[in-house]
Design a protein around this motif. Structure first.
Motif, PDB file in Angstrom:
ATOM      1  N   UNK A   1       0.823  -1.201   0.000  1.00 15.19           N
ATOM      2  CA  UNK A   1       0.000   0.000   0.000  1.00 15.19           C
ATOM      3  C   UNK A   1       0.865   1.261   0.000  1.00 15.19           C
ATOM      4  N   UNK A   2       1.910   1.268   0.826  1.00 18.09           N
ATOM      5  CA  UNK A   2       2.804   2.420   0.888  1.00 18.09           C
ATOM      6  C   UNK A   2       3.545   2.610  -0.429  1.00 18.09           C
ATOM      7  N   UNK A   3       3.945   1.512  -1.037  1.00 19.56           N
ATOM      8  CA  UNK A   3       4.638   1.612  -2.321  1.00 19.56           C
ATOM      9  C   UNK A   3       3.717   2.149  -3.405  1.00 19.56           C
ATOM     10  N   UNK A   4       2.451   1.709  -3.370  1.00 21.37           N
ATOM     11  CA  UNK A   4       1.481   2.224  -4.343  1.00 21.37           C
ATOM     12  C   UNK A   4       1.264   3.722  -4.181  1.00 21.37           C
ATOM     13  N   UNK A   5       1.212   4.199  -2.933  1.00 21.35           N
ATOM     14  CA  UNK A   5       1.064   5.633  -2.707  1.00 21.35           C
ATOM     15  C   UNK A   5       2.280   6.399  -3.206  1.00 21.35           C
ATOM     16  N   UNK A   6       3.470   5.857  -2.980  1.00 21.42           N
ATOM     17  CA  UNK A   6       4.688   6.532  -3.422  1.00 21.42           C
ATOM     18  C   UNK A   6       4.744   6.611  -4.945  1.00 21.42           C
ATOM     19  N   UNK A   7       4.360   5.520  -5.611  1.00 21.66           N
ATOM     20  CA  UNK A   7       4.376   5.514  -7.072  1.00 21.66           C
ATOM     21  C   UNK A   7       3.332   6.490  -7.622  1.00 21.66           C
ATOM     22  N   UNK A   8       2.186   6.532  -6.952  1.00 19.18           N
ATOM     23  CA  UNK A   8       1.146   7.462  -7.380  1.00 19.18           C
ATOM     24  C   UNK A   8       1.615   8.901  -7.201  1.00 19.18           C
ATOM     25  N   UNK A   9       2.287   9.159  -6.099  1.00 19.07           N
ATOM     26  CA  UNK A   9       2.805  10.505  -5.857  1.00 19.07           C
ATOM     27  C   UNK A   9       3.836  10.885  -6.910  1.00 19.07           C
TER      28      UNK A   9
END
Length: 217
Positions: free
Chosen positions: A26-34
């Motif tokens: 989940x954290x990685x997905x947020x970072x990639x989205x950012x």
């Protein structure tokens, strides 16, 4: 853990290792989205849109926020009245700004795909409302032509102001020497002219005495 963006955690097993793995994803997905949003933002900041008037007299360039970055005039501008120039600048800027929503939408689609479709639709709708399509160029040119005729009519109706009348004698200030007479000074009156003696005609010599003529023998 519940709430927006946390649906993947609902019904998750109580295994600590699995929970940690899910949180990491989940954290990685947020970072990639950012990162994708940041890339879209950077590219949007670099957008430049240029439009040129139909007669080539004005060329305007704007940013994605609609602000003007460059304005170029051709030599044709020298023969135009000021109201026509102002109208032409505004209409050319509006044509450049009208493409902002399209360009920003393409940039966001390239970096974000179908993510946050509702938020993007609202953003692009606001841009289209701020920068609508300008009126047809033929209508603008017709309005500019009418404005130019009115301007020329006003200029031609203005008559030059005649210079103030001056009285003979010394002026208040000489334009060639800049002499300024003292306060209370008044130029002397011109001397009176003696009337000319009347001319005698030959037939007026009624008292001429031939006896006293010295030339007579």
């Amino acid at each position: 853990m519940t709430g927006p963006g946390t649906g993947g955690f609902v019904g998750m097993s109580k295994d600590p290792a699995e929970i940690e793995a899910r949180i990491g994803q989940w954290a990685q997905g947020l970072a990639e989205k950012a990162q994708r949003y940041q890339a879209a933002h950077v590219e949007t900041e670099q957008i430049r849109l240029t439009a040129t008037s139909g007669d080539g007299a004005v060329k305007a360039t704007v940013r994605a926020d609609g602000s003007l970055t460059d304005l170029v005039f051709s030599e044709r501008i020298r023969t135009m009245p000021l109201p026509t120039i102002a109208s032409l600048v505004l209409s050319t800027m509006q044509r450049a700004q009208a493409d902002i929503a399209t360009q920003v939408g393409e940039t966001m689609a390239e970096h974000l795909g179908d993510e946050d479709a509702e938020t993007r639709a609202e953003l692009l709708g606001n841009l289209r409302e701020r920068f609508p399509q300008p009126p047809d160029e033929d209508e603008v040119e017709a309005a500019d032509e009418e404005t130019g005729k009115k301007w020329e009519s006003i200029e031609s109706s203005e008559e030059p102001t005649p210079p103030p009348a001056t009285s003979p004698g010394l002026s208040a200030q000489s334009p060639s020497t800049g002499f300024q007479p003292p306060a209370g000074f008044s130029p002397p009156a011109p001397p009176p002219q003696r009337p000319a003696a009347p001319r005698r005609r030959p037939d007026d010599d009624d008292d001429f005495d031939e006896e006293s003529d010295p030339l007579r023998d």
